[in-house]
Design an enzyme around this catalytic site. Structure first.
Site, PDB file in Angstrom:
ATOM      1  N   LEU A 137      36.422  55.015  40.750  1.00 52.74           N
ATOM      2  CA  LEU A 137      35.571  53.940  40.264  1.00 52.74           C
ATOM      3  C   LEU A 137      36.472  52.792  39.834  1.00 52.74           C
ATOM      4  O   LEU A 137      37.590  53.013  39.349  1.00 52.74           O
ATOM      5  CB  LEU A 137      34.733  54.395  39.064  1.00 52.74           C
ATOM      6  CG  LEU A 137      33.589  55.386  39.319  1.00 52.74           C
ATOM      7  CD1 LEU A 137      32.937  55.775  38.001  1.00 52.74           C
ATOM      8  CD2 LEU A 137      32.554  54.799  40.265  1.00 52.74           C
ATOM      9  N   ASP A 138      35.987  51.551  39.994  1.00 50.13           N
ATOM     10  CA  ASP A 138      36.754  50.391  39.537  1.00 50.13           C
ATOM     11  C   ASP A 138      37.006  50.497  38.038  1.00 50.13           C
ATOM     12  O   ASP A 138      36.246  51.132  37.296  1.00 50.13           O
ATOM     13  CB  ASP A 138      36.000  49.097  39.841  1.00 50.13           C
ATOM     14  CG  ASP A 138      35.864  48.838  41.338  1.00 50.13           C
ATOM     15  OD1 ASP A 138      36.621  49.449  42.114  1.00 50.13           O
ATOM     16  OD2 ASP A 138      34.996  48.028  41.717  1.00 50.13           O
ATOM     17  N   ARG A 139      38.047  49.832  37.595  1.00 46.05           N
ATOM     18  CA  ARG A 139      38.481  49.946  36.201  1.00 46.05           C
ATOM     19  C   ARG A 139      37.357  49.658  35.205  1.00 46.05           C
ATOM     20  O   ARG A 139      37.155  50.404  34.245  1.00 46.05           O
ATOM     21  CB  ARG A 139      39.655  48.995  35.950  1.00 46.05           C
ATOM     22  CG  ARG A 139      40.214  49.102  34.535  1.00 46.05           C
ATOM     23  CD  ARG A 139      41.483  48.303  34.373  1.00 46.05           C
ATOM     24  NE  ARG A 139      42.217  48.754  33.204  1.00 46.05           N
ATOM     25  CZ  ARG A 139      43.530  48.634  33.052  1.00 46.05           C
ATOM     26  NH1 ARG A 139      44.253  48.093  34.008  1.00 46.05           N
ATOM     27  NH2 ARG A 139      44.118  49.065  31.963  1.00 46.05           N
ATOM     28  N   ASN A 235      35.191  48.147  45.885  1.00 45.03           N
ATOM     29  CA  ASN A 235      34.473  46.952  45.412  1.00 45.03           C
ATOM     30  C   ASN A 235      33.190  46.665  46.190  1.00 45.03           C
ATOM     31  O   ASN A 235      32.651  45.560  46.132  1.00 45.03           O
ATOM     32  CB  ASN A 235      35.367  45.707  45.454  1.00 45.03           C
ATOM     33  CG  ASN A 235      36.572  45.771  44.541  1.00 45.03           C
ATOM     34  OD1 ASN A 235      37.445  44.921  44.605  1.00 45.03           O
ATOM     35  ND2 ASN A 235      36.650  46.756  43.676  1.00 45.03           N
ATOM     36  N   ARG A 238      30.070  45.278  44.283  1.00 48.07           N
ATOM     37  CA  ARG A 238      30.383  43.967  43.701  1.00 48.07           C
ATOM     38  C   ARG A 238      30.410  42.876  44.767  1.00 48.07           C
ATOM     39  O   ARG A 238      29.884  41.777  44.571  1.00 48.07           O
ATOM     40  CB  ARG A 238      31.714  44.054  42.954  1.00 48.07           C
ATOM     41  CG  ARG A 238      31.679  45.023  41.782  1.00 48.07           C
ATOM     42  CD  ARG A 238      33.058  45.418  41.309  1.00 48.07           C
ATOM     43  NE  ARG A 238      33.794  44.258  40.782  1.00 48.07           N
ATOM     44  CZ  ARG A 238      35.044  44.319  40.358  1.00 48.07           C
ATOM     45  NH1 ARG A 238      35.704  45.469  40.418  1.00 48.07           N
ATOM     46  NH2 ARG A 238      35.643  43.247  39.892  1.00 48.07           N
TER      47      ARG A 238
END
Length: 308
Positions: A137-139, A235, A238
């Protein structure tokens, strides 16, 4: 209940557990259990640590039931980067906090990544496993992630992800009011020199990304959506929503000006991996895990005006 006490002599000064053993004639593990259950006090105050020290003249008291076996309470693991959603001998599913990297990046020496923290947690178990990464997962995204405890288990899970079998559902708050009740983004994504992702024509350097969504709630100037990934590219959510001019709130990378909102004051972005479903690689059981919406997102939604 039996109550016994003693004044600490010069000979007995030191660790309280040794004094309690002399008082009770109990085993070391029983003494730990007595401390955990609040049976021990030093100078009238309950002792909460087996390693507490006592000095000459201190009064150590023990109040306990001679017929009860006092087991040491299992310590609850506390870690700001994750909580455990599910665990067995083969895998662990964690609920990741926003702000932590899943794995170290090439130019980042951060040792406090999620994989490091989960591995430390597993090292305290009897079998001393190590967390094997399956997906990421993204930060600044929170939510559910699965790790294998063995390489073969992790590899079996990775194959499921490659075949698009796991069910991954996210909650997102996006900027603006989305008109369609549901839809699908289907495009190819490429990576720029600054590592940003962008929608690009099909080529050897781009990857197909498919994102399904449905609107859950329309607010005055934002929309709560439920997002289901068919593919899992970096990403992806997003980029797709930003390309549709509805960036995820708080996103500092994709259409960041539009992603700003006066009421979204968190450093994280408004994206949360709420559901994770997969087939257990050993038992064959259908697994489905759920994570509640983070308080930051829930509070924002509660504070927003609804469209008439």
């Amino acid at each position: 209940m039996t109550t016994v006490s003693t004044k600490v002599s010069e000979q007995d000064a030191g660790r309280v557990d040794l004094v309690v053993r002399d008082l009770s004639k109990a085993s070391r593990s029983q003494v730990r259990g007595m401390v955990d259950h609040g049976c021990v006090s030093i100078n009238g105050k309950t002792c909460t640590s087996i390693g507490a020290t006592v000095s000459v003249g201190d009064e150590v008291s023990l109040r306990y039931d001679q017929h009860q076996r006092y087991h040491e309470k299992k310590k609850r693991w506390e870690d700001r980067t994750f909580t455990v959603a599910y665990e067995d001998d083969y895998l662990i599913v964690v609920d990741k906090s926003a702000g932590s990297l899943t794995v170290p990046t090439d130019n980042n020496n951060d040792r406090n990544t999620l994989v490091e923290r989960v591995s430390i947690y597993l090292s305290h178990s009897r079998k001393k496993r190590e967390a094997c990464v399956v997906h990421r997962l993204d930060r600044e995204v929170s939510g559910l992630l699965v790790f294998g405890k063995q390489l073969d288990v992790a590899e079996a899970l990775i194959q499921q992800f490659k075949q698009r079998k796991p069910q991954r559902i996210y909650s997102a708050i996006v900027a603006g009011v989305m008109q369609s009740d549901e839809g699908t983004f289907r495009s190819h994504l490429a990576t720029g020199n600054n590592l940003d992702r962008y929608v690009a024509p099909p080529s050897e350097k781009s990857e197909l990304a498919i994102t399904h969504y449905r609107v859950i709630d329309r607010m005055f100037d934002t929309t709560l959506v439920e997002v289901q990934l068919e593919t899992g590219k970096r990403n992806q959510i997003r980029v797709h929503f930003a390309d549709a001019r509805h960036p995820v709130l708080g996103d500092p990378r994709y259409r960041k000006e539009d992603a700003r909102h006066e009421r979204w004051i968190r450093k994280r972005i408004a994206l949360h991996a709420k559901s994770l479903g997969f087939v257990h690689p050993v038992s064959g059981e259908e697994m489905m895990l759920e994570s509640p919406m983070p308080s930051a997102m829930a509070k924002f939604i509660a504070s927003q005006q609804r469209r008439r």
